[in-house]
Design an enzyme around this catalytic site. Structure first.
Site, PDB file in Angstrom:
ATOM      1  N   TYR A 186       0.761  -1.303  -0.008  1.00 17.75           N
ATOM      2  CA  TYR A 186       0.137  -0.078   0.067  1.00 17.75           C
ATOM      3  C   TYR A 186       0.874   1.346   0.139  1.00 17.75           C
ATOM      4  O   TYR A 186       0.386   2.529  -0.424  1.00 17.75           O
ATOM      5  CB  TYR A 186      -0.849  -0.043   1.120  1.00 17.75           C
ATOM      6  N   LYS A 201       3.009 -15.779   2.495  1.00 18.44           N
ATOM      7  CA  LYS A 201       3.567 -16.318   1.471  1.00 18.44           C
ATOM      8  C   LYS A 201       4.959 -16.793   1.117  1.00 18.44           C
ATOM      9  O   LYS A 201       5.737 -16.449   0.440  1.00 18.44           O
ATOM     10  CB  LYS A 201       3.095 -15.581   0.060  1.00 18.44           C
ATOM     11  N   ASP A 223      -2.771 -18.549   0.707  1.00 19.59           N
ATOM     12  CA  ASP A 223      -3.811 -19.204  -0.256  1.00 19.59           C
ATOM     13  C   ASP A 223      -4.606 -20.393   0.582  1.00 19.59           C
ATOM     14  O   ASP A 223      -6.098 -20.542   0.482  1.00 19.59           O
ATOM     15  CB  ASP A 223      -3.317 -19.722  -1.329  1.00 19.59           C
ATOM     16  N   ASP A 255      -6.276  -7.134   4.210  1.00 20.86           N
ATOM     17  CA  ASP A 255      -7.149  -6.506   3.607  1.00 20.86           C
ATOM     18  C   ASP A 255      -8.400  -7.729   2.952  1.00 20.86           C
ATOM     19  O   ASP A 255      -9.378  -7.477   3.310  1.00 20.86           O
ATOM     20  CB  ASP A 255      -6.807  -5.554   2.267  1.00 20.86           C
ATOM     21  N   ASP A 294     -12.364  -9.241   4.682  1.00 18.28           N
ATOM     22  CA  ASP A 294     -13.531  -9.065   3.812  1.00 18.28           C
ATOM     23  C   ASP A 294     -14.081 -10.466   3.922  1.00 18.28           C
ATOM     24  O   ASP A 294     -15.420 -10.737   4.131  1.00 18.28           O
ATOM     25  CB  ASP A 294     -13.563  -8.608   2.444  1.00 18.28           C
TER      26      ASP A 294
END
Ligand code: IPM
Ligand code: MG
Length: 370
Positions: free
Chosen positions: A141, A191, A223, A247, A251
């Site tokens: 970001y 990851k 994942d 982020d 959600d």
């Protein structure tokens, strides 16, 4: 107790939901004898239209001089075509950076009354109590360079994933501290099979874990975490991860409660003030219709009472009132179901307020965050 609260309604339904949350804070003040004063600041698309910037300096000053900040939401299609430095989201990212809000806490809990609002089976989501701790001021970001250019006649683009080790340490440490007072388990999501930044993240998590022998640490690839979140969400207690993964996963986690309209968040810094916001966006399609769900913002205010002001009883009064109103069958459109009472934003707020003013504080269904 006297507290100064900065209110940044922002765009779309941000205005409606923050108005509701302010009403609830006033009811808390009335019932428990506190004086909350509210000062309003501009952020997002509205600020671009009026003042030519998504985060005016006045707003930054206002926030820095307040005891806590409540934000609604920013953005909307109206500002989709404007230059990138003026995008409403830039205002949100900048306030996070200005206030050094390095950790974003996003709790997801199970409301038995909302079991049918979730697309997942009741037995999968029953009793879920998960706290996502998202790193908020680093990673993709904020990394530079982030730009487009031309190389050998081809259009190319770069975004940069940059972290200082210390930025990882502080947020992972916080996750362990929180886990100590909850279920005693931290799942660190990365990851590491591909990214160097994730390999450092994993090392830091191992280092921090040494100081918390009572907390169990597990690592999970992002994942797999996305899959486990809907397959068996009950396995999680505290999940800690970097900005972008957090982020996306938060959600996904919101689906467990039935609606994005139910999820609050707290963004915290080393010194304060902290910032509170619902995790949902500005929902421009339903703006001004008085149908948005105000509960995520109201629950964010409960987090404010607890984390910024140390008012645990008051926080529980808000949370148990929300629970009671849901148990009594009141539903905004996003969580509507047959046989329940469909209410508007303002009616939902009135129900919560009335319950706060009538009830003795009852045991909260939320866990203790710090
Ligand atoms: C969130 C939002 C923001 C983010 C956007 C609006 C910049 O999606 O708070 O999760 O990506 O952090
Ligand atoms: Mg998001």
């Amino acid at each position: 107790m006297k507290k100064r609260i900065a209110i940044l309604p922002g765009d779309g339904i941000g205005k409606e939901v923050t108005r509701g949350a302010v009403d609830v804070l006033q009811a808390i003040g009335e019932r428990f004898g506190h004086r909350f004063s509210f000062s309003y600041g501009k952020i997002g698309g509205g600020a671009v239209d009026e003042m030519g910037t998504p985060l005016p300096d006045e707003t930054i000053e206002l926030c820095k001089n307040s005891d806590a900040v409540l934000l609604g939401a920013v953005g909307g299609p109206k500002w989709d075509q404007i230059p990138v430095h003026l995008r409403p989201e830039r205002g949100l990212l900048k306030i996070r950076k200005e206030l050094d809000l390095y950790a974003n806490l996003r709790p997801t809990i199970y409301y038995s009354s909302l079991a049918d609002a979730s697309p997942l089976k009741k037995e999968v989501i029953e009793d879920v109590d998960l706290l996502m701790v998202r790193e908020l001021t680093g990673g993709l970001y904020f990394g530079k360079p982030s730009e487009r250019s031309t190389q050998d006649g081809r259009d190319v683009v770069v975004d940069t994933l940059f972290y200082q080790k210390e930025e990882m340490t502080r947020v992972i440490k916080l996750a362990f501290e929180l886990a100590k007072n909850r279920g005693g388990k931290v799942t660190s999501v990365d990851k590491a099979n591909v990214l160097e930044s994730s390999r450092m993240w994993r090392e830091v998590a191992e280092e921090v874990a040494k100081d918390f022998p009572e907390v169990t640490l597990e690592h999970m690839l992002v994942d797999n975490a996305a899959m486990q979140m809907v397959r068996n969400p009950k396995q999680f207690d505290v999940v800690v991860t970097e900005n972008m993964f957090g982020d996306i996963l938060s959600d996904e986690a919101s689906v467990l409660t039935g609606s994005l309209g139910m999820l609050p968040s707290a963004s915290i810094s080393e010194k304060g003030p902290y910032l509170y916001e619902p995790i949902h966006g500005s929902a421009p399609d339903i703006e001004g219709q008085n149908i948005a769900n105000p509960l995520a913002t109201i629950l964010s205010v409960a987090m404010m009472l607890r984390l910024s002001f140390g008012l645990e009883t008051e926080a529980q009064a808000v949370e148990s009132s929300v629970n009671e109103v849901l148990n009594n069958g009141y539903r905004t459109r996003d969580i509507a179901s047959p046989g329940k009472k469909l209410v508007s934003t303002t009616e939902m707020v009135e129900e919560v307020k009335a319950t706060i003013l009538e009830n003795e504080a009852t045991q909260s269904i939320m866990s203790c965050y710090v």
